[in-house]
Design a protein around this motif. Sequence first.
Motif, PDB file in Angstrom:
ATOM      1  N   GLU A   6      -7.715   0.647  -2.246  1.00 58.95           N
ATOM      2  CA  GLU A   6      -7.758  -0.650  -2.914  1.00 58.95           C
ATOM      3  C   GLU A   6      -6.353  -1.017  -3.377  1.00 58.95           C
ATOM      4  OE1 GLU A   6     -11.370  -1.337  -5.643  1.00 58.95           O
ATOM      5  OE2 GLU A   6     -11.004   0.839  -5.711  1.00 58.95           O
ATOM      6  N   GLU A   7      -5.976  -2.251  -3.158  1.00 59.09           N
ATOM      7  CA  GLU A   7      -4.755  -2.784  -3.773  1.00 59.09           C
ATOM      8  C   GLU A   7      -5.199  -3.520  -5.028  1.00 59.09           C
ATOM      9  OE1 GLU A   7      -0.795  -4.229  -1.913  1.00 59.09           O
ATOM     10  OE2 GLU A   7      -2.133  -5.968  -1.970  1.00 59.09           O
ATOM     11  N   TRP A  10      -0.756  -7.113  -7.062  1.00 58.96           N
ATOM     12  CA  TRP A  10       0.431  -7.373  -6.232  1.00 58.96           C
ATOM     13  C   TRP A  10       1.149  -8.537  -6.872  1.00 58.96           C
ATOM     14  CZ3 TRP A  10       2.516 -11.492  -3.692  1.00 58.96           C
ATOM     15  CH2 TRP A  10       3.368 -11.256  -2.617  1.00 58.96           C
ATOM     16  N   SER A  19       3.511  -3.463  -6.438  1.00 62.43           N
ATOM     17  CA  SER A  19       2.082  -3.382  -6.150  1.00 62.43           C
ATOM     18  C   SER A  19       1.506  -2.094  -6.714  1.00 62.43           C
ATOM     19  CB  SER A  19       1.822  -3.439  -4.635  1.00 62.43           C
ATOM     20  OG  SER A  19       2.469  -2.382  -3.960  1.00 62.43           O
ATOM     21  N   ARG A  21      -1.737   0.465  -6.203  1.00 58.77           N
ATOM     22  CA  ARG A  21      -2.762   0.855  -5.240  1.00 58.77           C
ATOM     23  C   ARG A  21      -3.556   2.028  -5.783  1.00 58.77           C
ATOM     24  NH1 ARG A  21      -0.185   1.738   0.496  1.00 58.77           N
ATOM     25  NH2 ARG A  21      -0.234   3.861  -0.298  1.00 58.77           N
ATOM     26  N   ARG A  23      -6.226   4.934  -4.115  1.00 57.70           N
ATOM     27  CA  ARG A  23      -6.788   5.424  -2.860  1.00 57.70           C
ATOM     28  C   ARG A  23      -7.492   6.755  -3.094  1.00 57.70           C
ATOM     29  NH1 ARG A  23      -3.642   9.466  -0.578  1.00 57.70           N
ATOM     30  NH2 ARG A  23      -1.534   9.674  -1.441  1.00 57.70           N
TER      31      ARG A  23
END
Length: 239
Positions: A6-7, A10, A19, A21, A23
């Motif tokens: 998932e981001e 940003w 950004s 993130r 994961r």
Amino acid sequence: MPARFEELDWRETPIGVISLRRRLDPMLGVQVHEVKLNDEYLMSSLFTAAEIALARIGLAQLSGTELDVVVGGLGLGYTARAALEDSRVRSLHVVEGLEQVVEWHENGLLPLGAELTADPRNHFVTGDFFAMALGERGFDPDAPGRRFDAVLVDIDHSPRHTLDSGHGGFYAPDGLRRLATHLQPRGVFALWSDDPPDEEFEAALAEVFTDVQDHSVFFDNPYGGPRKANTIYTARRAA
């Protein structure tokens, strides 16, 4: 089940695109939070040992109680939390140049955000750490000129590898002298670096401070291979 990737945010910033993130690492079976600036990785929740050591080693140089501390660079919050784990810390001012990073913590996008925002000793200060260090007003917007017992810094990769070329003057003797004015007598300056100990930088520290030391912090690579090492510098303002 958590998403594989998932981001979370940003943003465009004055120094590039930042950004956040999250994961799921299939090899380790853990969730990983990562911050990137443009295409460069700035920080990862997999590698926090040296960030924690920055606070512990820096504060271990102090013998007093009711300590007032500055952390330069909020990041994922591990240095700030380690400082707050020291019961002697009376107040903590965490200076972060990117308001987006502060918002990630305040909005609960990062694992330590709720803990940091709930601690009444902790104060987020959005601003340019280097401008504050080199200026007369210092790090507490509500008390210009206030002096602190410790200043712990984790912003640039190292004194030689800075995120912005404008930071370079901070690591020279004149910049370090300006920083020293924001410390109490016998106060401690501690700095994280991704590079091995640097004799030239230690010589610059020795022009301004006493008790200059470098501490190598070793930690395992969770993916295997040789152990990694970072450097923590500590130095003390003269009495």
